[in-house]
Design a protein around this motif. Sequence first.
Motif, PDB file in Angstrom:
ATOM      1  N   ALA A  32       0.840  -2.426 -12.850  1.00 25.40           N
ATOM      2  CA  ALA A  32       1.692  -1.374 -12.288  1.00 25.40           C
ATOM      3  C   ALA A  32       3.031  -1.940 -11.832  1.00 25.40           C
ATOM      4  N   ASP A  33       2.999  -3.124 -11.246  1.00 21.15           N
ATOM      5  CA  ASP A  33       4.222  -3.786 -10.793  1.00 21.15           C
ATOM      6  C   ASP A  33       5.143  -4.075 -11.975  1.00 21.15           C
ATOM      7  N   ARG A  34       4.574  -4.635 -13.042  1.00 22.33           N
ATOM      8  CA  ARG A  34       5.379  -4.951 -14.236  1.00 22.33           C
ATOM      9  C   ARG A  34       5.914  -3.699 -14.906  1.00 22.33           C
ATOM     10  N   ALA A  35       5.129  -2.623 -14.879  1.00 18.44           N
ATOM     11  CA  ALA A  35       5.503  -1.400 -15.597  1.00 18.44           C
ATOM     12  C   ALA A  35       6.525  -0.550 -14.852  1.00 18.44           C
ATOM     13  N   GLY A  36       6.898  -0.956 -13.647  1.00 16.34           N
ATOM     14  CA  GLY A  36       7.920  -0.225 -12.905  1.00 16.34           C
ATOM     15  C   GLY A  36       7.405   0.922 -12.070  1.00 16.34           C
ATOM     16  N   PHE A  37       6.114   0.949 -11.773  1.00 13.18           N
ATOM     17  CA  PHE A  37       5.570   2.018 -10.934  1.00 13.18           C
ATOM     18  C   PHE A  37       6.167   1.940  -9.527  1.00 13.18           C
ATOM     19  N   ALA A  38       6.304   3.085  -8.899  1.00 11.51           N
ATOM     20  CA  ALA A  38       6.918   3.139  -7.571  1.00 11.51           C
ATOM     21  C   ALA A  38       5.999   2.571  -6.505  1.00 11.51           C
ATOM     22  N   TYR A  39       4.696   2.894  -6.579  1.00 13.16           N
ATOM     23  CA  TYR A  39       3.766   2.403  -5.565  1.00 13.16           C
ATOM     24  C   TYR A  39       2.359   2.319  -6.138  1.00 13.16           C
ATOM     25  N   ARG A  78       5.739  -0.751  -4.276  1.00 12.78           N
ATOM     26  CA  ARG A  78       5.498  -0.418  -2.870  1.00 12.78           C
ATOM     27  C   ARG A  78       4.009  -0.185  -2.629  1.00 12.78           C
ATOM     28  N   LEU A  79       3.632  -0.177  -1.353  1.00 11.39           N
ATOM     29  CA  LEU A  79       2.229  -0.185  -0.934  1.00 11.39           C
ATOM     30  C   LEU A  79       1.976   1.026  -0.047  1.00 11.39           C
ATOM     31  N   LEU A  80       1.186   1.966  -0.552  1.00 10.66           N
ATOM     32  CA  LEU A  80       0.962   3.238   0.133  1.00 10.66           C
ATOM     33  C   LEU A  80      -0.477   3.341   0.626  1.00 10.66           C
ATOM     34  N   SER A  81      -0.643   3.723   1.874  1.00 11.04           N
ATOM     35  CA  SER A  81      -1.969   4.116   2.353  1.00 11.04           C
ATOM     36  C   SER A  81      -2.117   5.607   2.057  1.00 11.04           C
ATOM     37  N   HIS A  82      -3.051   5.935   1.167  1.00 12.02           N
ATOM     38  CA  HIS A  82      -3.210   7.347   0.775  1.00 12.02           C
ATOM     39  C   HIS A  82      -4.667   7.750   0.912  1.00 12.02           C
ATOM     40  N   VAL A  83      -4.996   8.251   2.111  1.00  8.72           N
ATOM     41  CA  VAL A  83      -4.211   8.230   3.325  1.00  8.72           C
ATOM     42  C   VAL A  83      -4.971   7.469   4.397  1.00  8.72           C
ATOM     43  N   ALA A  84      -4.212   6.943   5.377  1.00  7.04           N
ATOM     44  CA  ALA A  84      -4.828   6.326   6.539  1.00  7.04           C
ATOM     45  C   ALA A  84      -5.278   7.424   7.499  1.00  7.04           C
ATOM     46  N   VAL A  85      -6.534   7.396   7.885  1.00  8.17           N
ATOM     47  CA  VAL A  85      -7.052   8.356   8.865  1.00  8.17           C
ATOM     48  C   VAL A  85      -6.741   7.767  10.237  1.00  8.17           C
ATOM     49  N   VAL A  86      -5.519   7.983  10.697  1.00  6.65           N
ATOM     50  CA  VAL A  86      -5.028   7.270  11.877  1.00  6.65           C
ATOM     51  C   VAL A  86      -5.711   7.724  13.163  1.00  6.65           C
ATOM     52  N   GLY A  87      -6.347   8.893  13.155  1.00  6.11           N
ATOM     53  CA  GLY A  87      -7.064   9.347  14.338  1.00  6.11           C
ATOM     54  C   GLY A  87      -8.286   8.514  14.665  1.00  6.11           C
ATOM     55  N   LEU A  88      -8.724   7.655  13.753  1.00  3.50           N
ATOM     56  CA  LEU A  88      -9.870   6.787  14.003  1.00  3.50           C
ATOM     57  C   LEU A  88      -9.505   5.574  14.855  1.00  3.50           C
ATOM     58  N   ARG A  89      -8.205   5.340  15.058  1.00  3.93           N
ATOM     59  CA  ARG A  89      -7.757   4.142  15.758  1.00  3.93           C
ATOM     60  C   ARG A  89      -6.631   4.490  16.730  1.00  3.93           C
ATOM     61  N   HIS A  90      -6.496   3.705  17.775  1.00  7.98           N
ATOM     62  CA  HIS A  90      -5.362   3.880  18.688  1.00  7.98           C
ATOM     63  C   HIS A  90      -4.069   3.583  17.937  1.00  7.98           C
ATOM     64  N   PRO A  91      -2.997   4.322  18.186  1.00 10.33           N
ATOM     65  CA  PRO A  91      -1.739   4.091  17.462  1.00 10.33           C
ATOM     66  C   PRO A  91      -1.215   2.662  17.560  1.00 10.33           C
ATOM     67  N   LEU A  92      -1.438   1.986  18.680  1.00 14.40           N
ATOM     68  CA  LEU A  92      -0.960   0.605  18.783  1.00 14.40           C
ATOM     69  C   LEU A  92      -1.740  -0.322  17.849  1.00 14.40           C
TER      70      LEU A  92
END
Length: 301
Positions: A32-39, A78-92
């Motif tokens: 994907a990196d070589r082929a020019g993918f965005a993420y 680029r590196l995408l979290s799709h998706v991070a379930v952020v409610g499982l962890r404290h924001p910090l």
Amino acid sequence: MQLPIQSQSTLYAEPWEADAGPGELVAVARAADRAGFAYVASCDHVAVPRRLADAMSTIWYDPVATLAYLAGVTERVRLLSHVAVVGLRHPLVTAKQYATLDHLSGGRLILGVGAGHVAEEFEAVGADFARRGAVLDESIDALRAALGADEFPVHHGKLYDFEGLGQRPRPAQERVPVWVGGSSPAAVRRAALRGDGWLPQGDPRERLPEQIARLYRIREEAGISAPLVVGAITEPLYVGTPGWHVGRRTVSGAPEAVAESLRAYRAVGVHQIQVRFRARGLSELVDQITAFGADVAPHLN
């Protein structure tokens, strides 16, 4: 593209992925990196209850560990979290993990966030499933502060409160993009009001114009003029004429024909598309990624 192997729901995983591991994952990311993918993207589940395991499987790699690992073997994608379930962890905690990832990768993070849907997962870690929408709303606000330029971020909210606590390293990016996932009315509203981008979850093509119009209507009513990256997940793809049954929904054929089909997304206001290829093994998938980058992508721009 969403990476194979790292999540293996029966909705989309191919049979060959069951026996694949780090080596195959690296090969796909590099292709994907070589082929020019965005993420490239990775999912997030802490634990899957037995009642859902047959459909979802229990194979869900940790997104921070996975994306950091792949950052070290790629150069520009680029590196995408799709998706991070952020409610499982404290924001910090989330900020510490993803700020470090952005720092180590040279500013390649896109933080995709979502509300989550598995009650037992929330209960196991002591998170509030019933109020997960409100938790996500405030988590995004808290993460904006914690992933900003200030070494000592400040957030005073109903659920989270912090000040005078330093976190380094800071992200390499001045502003980490936050893309909000989900297609429910609440998720669309959240993306419109709080997101830098929207990641729909399986909306068919015919539903996208209505959803996109609602996004912009909400933003206009709120007085938000900043750009918004609108995404879409395409049908499965196969570049070329398949010699096997790839499914009736799969878009296949000559590169120009595949590109013509995908250009319809741009016509309704989509800025980026997430693709998934049908493949019977690693070599066929790498060939598909390579063919798409070389022969289809030039016809999209």
